[in-house]
Design an enzyme around this catalytic site. Structure first.
Site, PDB file in Angstrom:
ATOM      1  N   HIS A  25       0.759  -1.127  -0.087  1.00 46.37           N
ATOM      2  CA  HIS A  25       0.202  -0.031   0.203  1.00 46.37           C
ATOM      3  C   HIS A  25       0.867   1.220   0.042  1.00 46.37           C
ATOM      4  O   HIS A  25       1.235   1.605   0.916  1.00 46.37           O
ATOM      5  CB  HIS A  25      -0.972   0.069   1.221  1.00 46.37           C
ATOM      6  CG  HIS A  25      -2.182   0.929   1.110  1.00 46.37           C
ATOM      7  ND1 HIS A  25      -3.309   0.615   1.033  1.00 46.37           N
ATOM      8  CD2 HIS A  25      -2.019   2.401   1.024  1.00 46.37           C
ATOM      9  CE1 HIS A  25      -4.083   1.621   0.855  1.00 46.37           C
ATOM     10  NE2 HIS A  25      -3.383   2.760   0.972  1.00 46.37           N
ATOM     11  N   HIS A  27       1.246   5.062  -2.145  1.00 55.40           N
ATOM     12  CA  HIS A  27       0.864   5.701  -3.168  1.00 55.40           C
ATOM     13  C   HIS A  27       1.879   6.721  -4.001  1.00 55.40           C
ATOM     14  O   HIS A  27       2.429   7.069  -3.428  1.00 55.40           O
ATOM     15  CB  HIS A  27      -0.050   6.575  -2.815  1.00 55.40           C
ATOM     16  CG  HIS A  27      -1.542   6.005  -2.321  1.00 55.40           C
ATOM     17  ND1 HIS A  27      -2.649   6.247  -2.985  1.00 55.40           N
ATOM     18  CD2 HIS A  27      -1.946   5.615  -1.030  1.00 55.40           C
ATOM     19  CE1 HIS A  27      -3.676   5.528  -2.605  1.00 55.40           C
ATOM     20  NE2 HIS A  27      -3.098   5.369  -1.279  1.00 55.40           N
ATOM     21  N   ASP A  29       1.664   9.352  -5.973  1.00 54.32           N
ATOM     22  CA  ASP A  29       1.656  10.768  -5.709  1.00 54.32           C
ATOM     23  C   ASP A  29       1.712  11.206  -4.021  1.00 54.32           C
ATOM     24  O   ASP A  29       1.786  12.214  -3.893  1.00 54.32           O
ATOM     25  CB  ASP A  29       0.137  11.375  -6.262  1.00 54.32           C
ATOM     26  CG  ASP A  29      -0.982  10.357  -5.725  1.00 54.32           C
ATOM     27  OD1 ASP A  29      -0.637   9.609  -5.128  1.00 54.32           O
ATOM     28  OD2 ASP A  29      -2.102  10.839  -5.995  1.00 54.32           O
ATOM     29  N   GLY A 186      -9.523   7.983  -2.628  1.00 54.35           N
ATOM     30  CA  GLY A 186     -10.079   9.092  -2.575  1.00 54.35           C
ATOM     31  C   GLY A 186     -11.028   9.101  -1.495  1.00 54.35           C
ATOM     32  O   GLY A 186     -11.011   8.243  -0.303  1.00 54.35           O
ATOM     33  N   HIS A 213      -9.844   0.471  -1.028  1.00 56.51           N
ATOM     34  CA  HIS A 213      -9.679   1.508   0.320  1.00 56.51           C
ATOM     35  C   HIS A 213     -11.045   1.314   0.848  1.00 56.51           C
ATOM     36  O   HIS A 213     -12.033   1.423   0.712  1.00 56.51           O
ATOM     37  CB  HIS A 213      -9.497   2.750  -0.069  1.00 56.51           C
ATOM     38  CG  HIS A 213      -8.014   2.959  -0.204  1.00 56.51           C
ATOM     39  ND1 HIS A 213      -7.457   2.820  -1.427  1.00 56.51           N
ATOM     40  CD2 HIS A 213      -7.276   3.806   0.386  1.00 56.51           C
ATOM     41  CE1 HIS A 213      -6.070   3.492  -1.647  1.00 56.51           C
ATOM     42  NE2 HIS A 213      -5.845   3.807  -0.324  1.00 56.51           N
ATOM     43  N   GLU A 216     -10.801   3.114   6.788  1.00 59.79           N
ATOM     44  CA  GLU A 216     -10.084   4.178   6.911  1.00 59.79           C
ATOM     45  C   GLU A 216     -11.036   5.212   7.534  1.00 59.79           C
ATOM     46  O   GLU A 216     -10.966   5.601   8.556  1.00 59.79           O
ATOM     47  CB  GLU A 216      -9.241   4.582   6.140  1.00 59.79           C
ATOM     48  CG  GLU A 216      -8.418   5.532   6.337  1.00 59.79           C
ATOM     49  CD  GLU A 216      -7.575   6.056   5.040  1.00 59.79           C
ATOM     50  OE1 GLU A 216      -6.493   6.773   5.306  1.00 59.79           O
ATOM     51  OE2 GLU A 216      -7.822   5.678   3.835  1.00 59.79           O
ATOM     52  N   ASP A 313       1.639   3.912   3.108  1.00 59.49           N
ATOM     53  CA  ASP A 313       0.537   4.611   2.417  1.00 59.49           C
ATOM     54  C   ASP A 313       1.155   6.056   1.679  1.00 59.49           C
ATOM     55  O   ASP A 313       1.148   5.936   0.732  1.00 59.49           O
ATOM     56  CB  ASP A 313      -0.465   5.273   3.574  1.00 59.49           C
ATOM     57  CG  ASP A 313      -1.783   5.695   2.751  1.00 59.49           C
ATOM     58  OD1 ASP A 313      -1.869   5.426   1.988  1.00 59.49           O
ATOM     59  OD2 ASP A 313      -2.437   6.495   3.572  1.00 59.49           O
TER      60      ASP A 313
END
Length: 371
Positions: A25, A27, A29, A186, A213, A216, A313
């Site tokens: 996991h 990302h 960006d 998102g 996702h 969370e 993350d």
């Protein structure tokens, strides 16, 4: 004291950074180097909150430490803005792989949303191609430096948008050319996986694995929808699954827990939880349990037999690394090397690879920890 992202720590005399790791996991960006953000912004005349790389790193960390996933996600407006050209995407992907290799990662999956990188005229295929080019350059650079690493793409659709079926088809088109799975990301609350059922139906019919996702910013209903509507083989975070566990009694270190049906299903089916301790703290995902790493239900889930994995993350926003996350957990819960190895084996077993490739990965982890 927690180590810095580029630092190291030792456990039982062993360098944590040298241990073989699996990152599920992570990302794209959320993993840019601050200096790279500054340089790419200068190339496209983009104004930044801070022009100095160190000060920009501080800005990302401060803004991300909000206790809200929605506020946390606002920092990505800056990183995605410098990832709108082929050159920018390729560079970010290459550096991403190099940073994973430096962190001791031998297999990683990078998730990112192609639909967020079209502002300067690139097509969906062109942005995927640019990222794949960067990944392969990074793998080659790591090999030249004596580190074997493999990285697969998790093509991600934005859950608040309406392009998930289109993005699902993109993911299937690129399977075998770098793409290993699909995700939605998102703002979670209010945008359940059920809103993207058509995309998930398509993916299931093409046998492309999904991670979703869930658990969370939203609770058990989100997790249930991820499993039923999204056919999730892994849960992105999934930390709030602990809400389906009720502690009945405590006697010393013995804890009696009553399972809800959802928690029992996830545990018994060994569905991996992509837990990200520092991020979960920043976004308020563990607010029901406390405000420190020691309050994270990670250990409870681990001791109860859930397939817990450790993840970063977003390396930039949480100013962290996989080495640092393992160190934080080892300090908080007095884990030893056998525990850290168990987390990597869980991740290897949950990787979106063939069974032969997963078995090979498990062997590499076992050999690395034995050394």
């Amino acid at each position: 004291m927690p180590i810095e992202p580029d630092g190291d720590a030792r456990l039982q005399g062993v360098s944590l950074r040298s241990l073989p790791k699996v990152s599920l996991h992570d990302h794209l960006d959320g993993a840019l180097r601050p200096a790279t953000v500054v340089e790419l912004a200068d190339d496209i005349d983009l104004d930044l909150p801070e022009d100095d790389a160190d000060e920009l790193a501080d800005w990302f960390a401060d803004k991300s430490d909000s206790g809200s996933l929605v506020d946390y996600l606002k920092t990505f407006d800056v990183t995605t803005a410098v990832m709108q050209t082929r050159e920018g995407l390729t560079r970010v992907a290459r550096e991403f792989v190099e940073d994973l290799a430096a962190d001791g990662v031998i297999y990683g999956e990078v998730r990112w949303a192609p639909e967020q990188h079209l502002a300067r005229g690139l097509s969906l295929d062109e942005v995927v191609e640019a990222v794949q080019e960067g990944i392969e350059e990074g793998e080659d650079a790591a090999e030249s430096a004596g580190h074997d690493i493999r990285v697969g793409q998790l093509i991600t659709a934005m859950r608040h948008a309406d392009r998930s079926l289109e993005i699902a088809k993109l993911a299937v088109e690129w399977r075998g050319r770098g793409v290993v799975g699909f995700d939605i990301a998102g703002a979670e609350d209010g945008f359940p996986p059920s809103k993207h059922r058509e995309a998930f139906d398509y993916l299931a019919s093409r046998f492309l694995p999904t991670t979703v996702h869930a658990g969370e910013a939203a609770g058990l209903d989100s997790i249930r929808s991820a499993l039923i509507d999204g056919r999730a083989l892994r849960l992105g975070h999934g930390v709030r699954l602990a809400e389906d566990l009720r502690v009945v009694s405590r006697e010393g270190e013995e804890v009696q827990v009553q399972f809800g049906e959802l928690a029992r299903w996830v545990r018994d089916r060994e569905i991996p939880l992509e837990l990200s301790p520092s991020s979960n703290l920043q976004t308020g995902a563990i607010a029901a349990w406390g405000e420190e790493i020691e309050d994270h239900p990670f250990d409870l889930l681990y001791q109860l037999g859930f397939a817990v994995t450790v993840n970063v993350d977003n390396r930039l926003m949480s100013r962290t690394s996989l080495t640092r996350e393992l160190h934080l957990l080892a300090e908080a819960f007095e884990y030893d090397l056998a525990d850290l190895e168990a987390f990597q084996l869980n991740a290897a077993a949950g990787a979106f690879l063939t069974i032969e490739e997963r078995e090979e990965l498990i062997e590499l982890i076992a050999e690395g920890f034995e050394r």
